[in-house]
Design an enzyme around this catalytic site. Sequence first.
Site, PDB file in Angstrom:
ATOM      1  N   ASP A  33      48.044   4.469  20.595  1.00 29.93           N
ATOM      2  CA  ASP A  33      46.976   3.500  20.823  1.00 29.93           C
ATOM      3  C   ASP A  33      47.251   2.797  22.144  1.00 29.93           C
ATOM      4  O   ASP A  33      48.403   2.733  22.601  1.00 29.93           O
ATOM      5  CB  ASP A  33      46.913   2.469  19.686  1.00 29.93           C
ATOM      6  CG  ASP A  33      45.548   1.789  19.589  1.00 29.93           C
ATOM      7  OD1 ASP A  33      44.758   2.177  18.719  1.00 29.93           O
ATOM      8  OD2 ASP A  33      45.282   0.889  20.413  1.00 29.93           O
ATOM      9  N   ASP A  59      47.477   5.092  27.479  1.00 25.98           N
ATOM     10  CA  ASP A  59      46.117   4.916  27.966  1.00 25.98           C
ATOM     11  C   ASP A  59      45.477   6.290  28.041  1.00 25.98           C
ATOM     12  O   ASP A  59      45.755   7.080  28.954  1.00 25.98           O
ATOM     13  CB  ASP A  59      46.136   4.248  29.342  1.00 25.98           C
ATOM     14  CG  ASP A  59      44.737   4.027  29.909  1.00 25.98           C
ATOM     15  OD1 ASP A  59      43.752   4.427  29.241  1.00 25.98           O
ATOM     16  OD2 ASP A  59      44.636   3.462  31.011  1.00 25.98           O
ATOM     17  N   SER A 138      30.368  10.939  15.133  1.00 24.20           N
ATOM     18  CA  SER A 138      29.553   9.820  14.627  1.00 24.20           C
ATOM     19  C   SER A 138      28.192  10.340  14.216  1.00 24.20           C
ATOM     20  O   SER A 138      27.721  11.368  14.723  1.00 24.20           O
ATOM     21  CB  SER A 138      29.391   8.769  15.734  1.00 24.20           C
ATOM     22  OG  SER A 138      28.352   7.859  15.435  1.00 24.20           O
ATOM     23  N   TYR A 150      27.377   6.015  23.979  1.00 24.80           N
ATOM     24  CA  TYR A 150      28.155   6.346  22.779  1.00 24.80           C
ATOM     25  C   TYR A 150      27.584   7.589  22.102  1.00 24.80           C
ATOM     26  O   TYR A 150      28.331   8.521  21.762  1.00 24.80           O
ATOM     27  CB  TYR A 150      28.126   5.157  21.829  1.00 24.80           C
ATOM     28  CG  TYR A 150      28.964   5.326  20.585  1.00 24.80           C
ATOM     29  CD1 TYR A 150      30.353   5.259  20.639  1.00 24.80           C
ATOM     30  CD2 TYR A 150      28.372   5.533  19.342  1.00 24.80           C
ATOM     31  CE1 TYR A 150      31.135   5.405  19.500  1.00 24.80           C
ATOM     32  CE2 TYR A 150      29.131   5.684  18.192  1.00 24.80           C
ATOM     33  CZ  TYR A 150      30.520   5.610  18.276  1.00 24.80           C
ATOM     34  OH  TYR A 150      31.284   5.763  17.145  1.00 24.80           O
ATOM     35  N   LYS A 154      29.473  11.269  21.570  1.00 26.30           N
ATOM     36  CA  LYS A 154      29.785  11.809  20.249  1.00 26.30           C
ATOM     37  C   LYS A 154      29.105  13.155  20.023  1.00 26.30           C
ATOM     38  O   LYS A 154      29.664  14.039  19.347  1.00 26.30           O
ATOM     39  CB  LYS A 154      29.385  10.805  19.167  1.00 26.30           C
ATOM     40  CG  LYS A 154      30.243   9.538  19.174  1.00 26.30           C
ATOM     41  CD  LYS A 154      31.716   9.836  18.975  1.00 26.30           C
ATOM     42  CE  LYS A 154      32.556   8.587  18.851  1.00 26.30           C
ATOM     43  NZ  LYS A 154      33.988   8.860  18.604  1.00 26.30           N
TER      44      LYS A 154
END
Length: 246
Positions: A33, A59, A138, A150, A154
């Site tokens: 993370d 990162d 998603s 977004y 996805k």
Amino acid sequence: MSPITLITGAAGGLGQAVVARFADIGHTIVAVDLNSDALAACADRHRAGPGGIHVMPADLTDPGAIVDLGDRVHREVGAVDNLLNIAGYLHRGAMADTDVDTWGRTLDVNVTAPFLLTKAFRDDLRTTPRGRIVNCSSISATVGYPLPAYAASKAALSSLTRSLLFDFWGTNTTVNAVAPGAMRTPMVDIANEDKMVAKTPAGRIVTPEDVAATIAFLASDDARGINGTTVTIDGGATAIFSYAQP
């Protein structure tokens, strides 16, 4: 030796549920993370698991950092059996509110990072007796959605999932994705939860634990016949309509 499972976004709302699930079933976890403090806190909660947990802040928008991560994992832990690309970035903006830098960052986290991570661990995943790649897509990948960066990222990730089958053809590794609906995580605007519940046939929005359970199934021997698909987990919401309806 327990399977080695690398989980990105491990300190996030869904990532923590995935870490908990795989720790409970005894996997050796590599938790990745950007937020090193939250990652350490997550690891402290699950360090007692039988497989152990290795914390590796990184990162994922930096291709060099992904190469370094691969080197460190191989040096300190070993060859990866399962790659779970859970990390995600959500910009809450329509097209007019999305500049090119934000567009680029969204693609970097949501598409390019899973691509580069898969490259970094490709040899591991091609030779392990039973490898699994699970990407976190998603519902926005398949329905109209008011957050175009977004949604586009996805949709690209779901397409990448299908296309990666060619790289693992003839191996014991499967490549799948999950497509969660609304969940109670920091990424979701929970102020709209009542409206989302009203649009969900199941009568509730899904939980991170629901999604983690599906990911664990896809990573299991029982799911060896499932390959190249995206599993929707949304309580039935997008089967008949969209959360994004006006």
